[in-house]
Design an enzyme around this catalytic site. Structure first.
Site: not given
Ligand code: NAD
Ligand code: DAU
Length: 354
Positions: A135-137, A160, A164
């Site tokens: 992730t970019d975080e 988190y 990562k």
């Molecule tokens: P998600 O939470 O939707 O899915 C995670 C999946 O991993 C789920 O299916 C869960 O059951 C599985 N999992 C969790 N713990 C596990 C374990 N101990 N063993 C096996 N499986 C397990 O997550 P996502 O948003 O799809 O993110 C997927 C990947 O991409 C992550 O590594 C996250 O850090 C990365 N990522 C997410 C975003 C985003 O915006 N969502 C952006 C950049 C990177």
């Molecule tokens: O940047 C990549 C990341 O983006 C991934 O690595 C993470 O897995 C993914 O969850 C996401 O993280 P964020 O914290 O940015 O996503 P989230 O959807 O939780 O929140 C987006 C923005 O909205 C953040 O600034 C927090 C705000 N927010 C979020 C929720 C859930 C609110 O204002 N209200 C809310 O209820």
């Protein structure tokens, strides 16, 4: 680096991004044997990939990456040539409440996979690949303009992102120390179908549908860089097949939105789609206590993947968000199922005291 092997392990394939990656690989590469390994936590849902479940090159394994013995046995049995590792605890707010879950899955789970890969191939790494999806975080929070580059120093700010960042360091350390062929990518915020409604966009779509308050953290001034999930899956395909061993690729849409502006776009589109009077959904916006340690701005410079691997996002944001809203509105059963049971308890705990 192109892996010559055919047995591909994708972890986290029942989650949001993983399900799109599994679908793309199963359909596009019928010669690959795809193994989707997932623990099926609250975020994992086999309904996300029901459409490929009966394909001959698809296999599902329910397993926990924290269980080293189980993971080693699976590697010995299936002899995975390549791994695309997405399984993770992924929600920042949950990491603030339960950091240890993130240490276990994101750090220990990743090291277990690296060890199993190393134990299986024992240095014979020709045509093998370990791809870590991050992730970019990990780069922290931008305050003074600029973009995250692949060379930006790590500065994670939440449990988190610290977990990562730690997993990224382990992947690079195993490459340096044991010569495991690795590739990494760090992506910005994804949106699209099948995202669990604890994240901003699906949560707000669902709340608008039910006329519930839209809890905007702080003043809604935080900025995120949004990418359609299928474009992320396409980028993962490019990095997997064309990325250079040992390298990292940043992935983002050059698509920054202040949270409040994004929420207003969602409200306006929902009013149109639900046939509500203009401005109706915006009345649901409620400012609540900010997230602890809330990162101000993320913005990815994805020049490297665009220039070196020829990847481009395929969708403009306006089109992507409309498609996303359409998907949630026409998959209400999916939403109702994932928000039943424990979700209500989660919602109470996360929002009641804000
Ligand atoms: P998600 O939470 O939707 O899915 C995670 C999946 O991993 C789920 O299916 C869960 O059951 C599985 N999992 C969790 N713990 C596990 C374990 N101990 N063993 C096996 N499986 C397990 O997550 P996502 O948003 O799809 O993110 C997927 C990947 O991409 C992550 O590594 C996250 O850090 C990365 N990522 C997410 C975003 C985003 O915006 N969502 C952006 C950049 C990177
Ligand atoms: O940047 C990549 C990341 O983006 C991934 O690595 C993470 O897995 C993914 O969850 C996401 O993280 P964020 O914290 O940015 O996503 P989230 O959807 O939780 O929140 C987006 C923005 O909205 C953040 O600034 C927090 C705000 N927010 C979020 C929720 C859930 C609110 O204002 N209200 C809310 O209820």
């Amino acid at each position: 680096m192109m892996t010559t092997g055919k047995s591909i392990l994708i972890t986290g394939g029942a989650g949001f991004i993983g399900s799109h990656v599994v679908r793309l690989f199963v359909n596009k590469y019928p010669d690959y044997e795809i193994f989707n390994l997932d623990k099926l936590t609250y975020a994992g849902n086999l309904a996300n990939i029901a459409d490929v479940a009966n394909k001959p090159n698809y296999n599902f394994i329910k397993a926990d990456i924290v269980d080293a013995a189980q993971i080693n046995t699976l590697f010995e049995t299936h002899r995975f040539d390549a791994v695309i590792h997405l399984a993770a605890e992924s929600h920042v707010d949950r990491s603030i409440t339960n950091p240890m879950d993130f240490v276990m899955t994101n750090v220990v789970g990743t090291v277990n996979l690296l060890n199993a890969f190393k134990n299986l191939w024992k240095g014979a790494y020709e045509g093998k690949l370990f791809y870590h999806v991050s992730t970019d975080e990990v780069y922290g929070s931008l305050h003074d303009g600029g973009f995250f580059l692949e060379t930006t120093p790590y500065d994670p700010q939440s449990p988190y992102s610290a977990s990562k960042a730690s997993s990224d360091h382990f992947v690079r350390a195993y490459h340096n120390t044991y010569k495991i062929p690795v590739v990494l990518s760090n992506c910005s915020n994804n949106y699209g179908p099948n995202q669990f409604p604890e994240k901003l966009i699906p949560l707000f779509i669902n709340n608008i549908r039910h006329n519930k308050p839209l809890p905007v953290y702080g003043k809604g001034e935080n900025v995120r860089d949004w990418l359609y999930v299928i474009d992320h899956a396409r980028a993962i395909d490019d990095v997997f097949h064309k990325g250079k061993t040992g390298e990292t690729y940043n992935i983002g849409g050059f698509n920054e939105w202040k949270n409040l502006d994004l929420v207003k776009v969602i409200c306006k589109t929902m009013d149109e789609k639900l046939g509500r009077p203009a401005g109706e959904s915006e009345k649901l916006i409620t400012y609540v206590t900010d997230r602890a340690g809330h990162d101000l701005r993320y913005a990815i410079d994805s020049t490297k993947i665009m220039k070196e691997l020829g990847w481009q996002p395929s969708l403009q944001f306006e089109e992507g968000i409309a498609k996303t809203i359409d998907w949630y509105l026409s998959n209400q059963q999916w939403m109702d199922e994932v928000t039943s049971g424990d979700y209500q308890k989660y919602y109470e705990n996360m929002y009641a005291k804000r």
